[in-house]
Design an enzyme around this catalytic site. Structure first.
Site, mmCIF file in Angstrom:
data_model
loop_
_atom_site.group_PDB
_atom_site.id
_atom_site.type_symbol
_atom_site.label_atom_id
_atom_site.label_comp_id
_atom_site.label_asym_id
_atom_site.label_seq_id
_atom_site.Cartn_x
_atom_site.Cartn_y
_atom_site.Cartn_z
ATOM 1 N N GLY A 52 -15.207 -14.463 26.359
ATOM 2 C CA GLY A 52 -14.905 -13.632 27.528
ATOM 3 C C GLY A 52 -13.864 -12.558 27.243
ATOM 4 O O GLY A 52 -12.845 -12.823 26.618
ATOM 5 N N GLY A 78 -7.298 -20.725 28.547
ATOM 6 C CA GLY A 78 -6.637 -19.665 29.315
ATOM 7 C C GLY A 78 -7.223 -18.298 29.010
ATOM 8 O O GLY A 78 -6.567 -17.279 29.174
ATOM 9 N N ASN A 133 -18.388 -13.614 34.142
ATOM 10 C CA ASN A 133 -17.782 -14.921 34.432
ATOM 11 C C ASN A 133 -17.059 -14.801 35.767
ATOM 12 O O ASN A 133 -16.034 -14.128 35.860
ATOM 13 C CB ASN A 133 -16.804 -15.281 33.304
ATOM 14 C CG ASN A 133 -16.077 -16.584 33.558
ATOM 15 O OD1 ASN A 133 -16.295 -17.257 34.576
ATOM 16 N ND2 ASN A 133 -15.199 -16.950 32.647
ATOM 17 N N CYS A 136 -13.208 -17.061 37.659
ATOM 18 C CA CYS A 136 -11.784 -16.701 37.575
ATOM 19 C C CYS A 136 -11.176 -16.515 38.955
ATOM 20 O O CYS A 136 -11.844 -16.069 39.883
ATOM 21 C CB CYS A 136 -11.633 -15.379 36.825
ATOM 22 S SG CYS A 136 -12.548 -15.359 35.309
ATOM 23 N N LYS A 171 -22.619 -15.501 35.713
ATOM 24 C CA LYS A 171 -22.423 -16.896 35.300
ATOM 25 C C LYS A 171 -21.726 -17.674 36.412
ATOM 26 O O LYS A 171 -20.577 -17.381 36.765
ATOM 27 C CB LYS A 171 -21.606 -16.937 34.013
ATOM 28 C CG LYS A 171 -21.431 -18.354 33.484
ATOM 29 C CD LYS A 171 -20.912 -18.332 32.074
ATOM 30 C CE LYS A 171 -20.709 -19.713 31.519
ATOM 31 N NZ LYS A 171 -20.218 -19.673 30.131
ATOM 32 N N ILE A 197 -24.290 -23.961 33.889
ATOM 33 C CA ILE A 197 -23.033 -23.930 34.613
ATOM 34 C C ILE A 197 -21.874 -23.597 33.658
ATOM 35 O O ILE A 197 -21.963 -23.842 32.456
ATOM 36 C CB ILE A 197 -22.727 -25.293 35.302
ATOM 37 C CG1 ILE A 197 -22.683 -26.448 34.309
ATOM 38 C CG2 ILE A 197 -23.699 -25.563 36.423
ATOM 39 C CD1 ILE A 197 -22.302 -27.799 34.914
ATOM 40 N N ASN A 198 -20.791 -23.079 34.283
ATOM 41 C CA ASN A 198 -19.527 -23.002 33.580
ATOM 42 C C ASN A 198 -18.923 -24.409 33.615
ATOM 43 O O ASN A 198 -19.553 -25.342 34.102
ATOM 44 C CB ASN A 198 -18.616 -21.968 34.259
ATOM 45 C CG ASN A 198 -17.696 -21.287 33.254
ATOM 46 O OD1 ASN A 198 -17.108 -21.960 32.411
ATOM 47 N ND2 ASN A 198 -17.565 -19.985 33.344
ATOM 48 N N GLY A 250 -23.937 -29.148 28.191
ATOM 49 C CA GLY A 250 -24.177 -30.364 27.421
ATOM 50 C C GLY A 250 -25.400 -30.334 26.531
ATOM 51 O O GLY A 250 -25.849 -31.379 26.067
HETATM 52 C C1 LIG Z 1 -13.421 -23.870 24.306
HETATM 53 C C2 LIG Z 1 -14.294 -23.259 25.372
HETATM 54 C C3 LIG Z 1 -14.088 -21.917 25.736
HETATM 55 C C4 LIG Z 1 -14.876 -21.324 26.736
HETATM 56 N N1 LIG Z 1 -14.674 -20.011 27.067
HETATM 57 C C5 LIG Z 1 -15.470 -19.420 28.003
HETATM 58 C C6 LIG Z 1 -15.312 -18.030 28.317
HETATM 59 O O1 LIG Z 1 -14.483 -17.312 27.744
HETATM 60 N N2 LIG Z 1 -16.124 -17.497 29.288
HETATM 61 C C7 LIG Z 1 -17.080 -18.258 29.939
HETATM 62 O O2 LIG Z 1 -17.797 -17.728 30.793
HETATM 63 N N3 LIG Z 1 -17.269 -19.564 29.625
HETATM 64 C C8 LIG Z 1 -16.487 -20.153 28.687
HETATM 65 N N4 LIG Z 1 -16.686 -21.486 28.364
HETATM 66 C C9 LIG Z 1 -17.749 -22.255 29.044
HETATM 67 C C10 LIG Z 1 -19.016 -22.376 28.188
HETATM 68 O O3 LIG Z 1 -19.560 -21.110 27.883
HETATM 69 C C11 LIG Z 1 -20.084 -23.256 28.888
HETATM 70 O O4 LIG Z 1 -20.451 -22.666 30.123
HETATM 71 C C12 LIG Z 1 -19.603 -24.657 29.149
HETATM 72 O O5 LIG Z 1 -18.799 -25.132 28.086
HETATM 73 C C13 LIG Z 1 -20.756 -25.657 29.368
HETATM 74 O O6 LIG Z 1 -21.631 -25.716 28.260
HETATM 75 P P1 LIG Z 1 -21.523 -26.842 27.084
HETATM 76 O O7 LIG Z 1 -21.474 -28.183 27.775
HETATM 77 O O8 LIG Z 1 -22.739 -26.639 26.242
HETATM 78 O O9 LIG Z 1 -20.256 -26.555 26.368
HETATM 79 C C14 LIG Z 1 -15.895 -22.086 27.380
HETATM 80 C C15 LIG Z 1 -16.103 -23.432 26.980
HETATM 81 C C16 LIG Z 1 -15.327 -24.026 26.003
HETATM 82 C C17 LIG Z 1 -15.593 -25.448 25.620
#
Ligand SMILES: Cc1cc2nc3c(=O)[nH]c(=O)nc-3n(C[C@H](O)[C@H](O)[C@H](O)COP(=O)(O)O)c2cc1C
Length: 310
Positions: A52, A78, A133, A136, A171, A197-198, A250
């Site tokens: 992001g 953050g 995103n 926020c 998102k 999902i986020n 996941g």
């Molecule tokens: C370390 C980390 C950093 C992330 N940074 C962002 C981000 O900058 N912007 C965003 O929209 N989602 C961010 N996410 C969310 C992921 O893109 C994703 O939506 C979420 O982790 C669920 O998918 P997963 O279970 O496959 O990880 C972040 C997730 C993790 C674990």
């Protein structure tokens, strides 16, 4: 492997955005892609979504910023990033050279910040889509997340859409009572597709030290622990809107991808699993090609929303 790929049709369309296969990497888990180039043939992926980007650089939260949980992890990074100007100057060249569609994830504290980032990205070559995103906090509205109030979600979508020449993916945050209300709001705001999902807001505690696992105390839960919630929300959202849905949450295996597509996803993003196996997304593309071939399917698209409920 290469010849197998050519025989099967894995292509999908997210509105005007055509992808050679439905597998993308999720924002914040794949850096600016270049970090993964030693392990992954980036060209094989449907698209990459970069970390992001905000208007100004952010240093992020204090450590610990990541903690493992049962079947998942919590993070409170953050939203550390280099800011839109340095992103364009320092990261776009290698992204353009990687020969994979690049989706730029953006975030902001105010509507004006989202608008300004989108405006600065509008003139940049080599961006396939913008992912917004909306998880926020809106600092001008007492810190309520954009993605939890339909009117704010719609307004931020419309503001970004107006500045952008490329498709806009919004998102969605899962930290809401009814995700279909927000999905409909961003569709009304002009979103070309939605991704979800986020992370789910969570926390962990170490009873020995009596301290929270994260310095920030609360953070975002991701990984296999959230998959059933994500599948449910993708299913509900796909029924509620007519724009394409991108499933996230996941995903680790080909079976996970098939499940999200059956629930109504046109494409998927892989996040946390990249930390366990940096090649997971490329492996998934190969696995999907194998599956389509074995099943003698004309196209992977046959799966989208093909859940049998009767
Ligand atoms: C370390 C980390 C950093 C992330 N940074 C962002 C981000 O900058 N912007 C965003 O929209 N989602 C961010 N996410 C969310 C992921 O893109 C994703 O939506 C979420 O982790 C669920 O998918 P997963 O279970 O496959 O990880 C972040 C997730 C993790 C674990």
């Amino acid at each position: 492997m290469g010849s197998e790929m050519k025989e099967v049709d894995l292509s999908v369309s997210l509105g005007s955005l055509k992808l050679k296969n439905p597998v993308m990497t999720a924002s914040g888990t794949f850096g600016y892609a270049r970090e993964f180039a030693p392990y992954v043939n980036l060209q094989r992926l449907g698209a990459v979504v970069v970390k992001g980007i905000s208007l100004e650089p952010r240093i992020g939260n204090p450590s610990p910023r990541i903690v493992e949980t049962s079947c998942g992890m919590l993070n409170a990074i953050g939203l550390e990033n280099v800011g839109v100007k340095r992103f364009i100057a320092e990261k776009m060249d290698s992204l353009r050279a990687s020969n994979v569609p690049v989706i730029v994830n953006i975030l902001g504290d105010t509507l004006d910040e989202y608008r300004e980032i989108a405006a600065q990205l509008a003139d940049v070559e080599g961006i396939a889509a913008i992912e917004v995103n909306i998880s926020c906090p809106n600092v001008k509205k007492g810190g309520v997340a954009f993605g939890t109030v339909p009117e704010m979600a719609e307004a931020v979508t419309a503001a970004v859409k107006k500045q952008s020449r490329v498709p806009v993916i919004v998102k969605l945050s899962p930290n809401v009572t009814d995700i279909t209300v927000i999905a409909r709001a961003v569709e009304a705001g002009g979103a070309d597709s939605v991704s979800l999902i986020n992370t789910l807001i969570g926390m962990s505690i170490d009873s020995k030290s009596r301290r929270p696992g994260l310095a920030n105390i609360i953070g975002g839960l991701s990984g296999p622990a959230i998959k059933p919630v994500a599948l449910r929300m993708v299913y509900q959202t796909a029924q509620a809107v007519s724009i394409p849905v991108i499933g996230i949450g996941g995903i680790e295996t080909v079976e996970d991808i098939l499940e999200f597509m059956l629930a109504g996803a046109t494409a998927v993003q892989i996040g946390t699993a990249n930390f366990i196996n940096p090649r997971v997304s490329e492996d998934a593309v190969e696995g999907l090609a194998q599956y389509v071939k074995e099943q003698k399917m004309g196209s992977i698209r046959e799966l989208i929303g093909a859940l049998v409920t009767a």
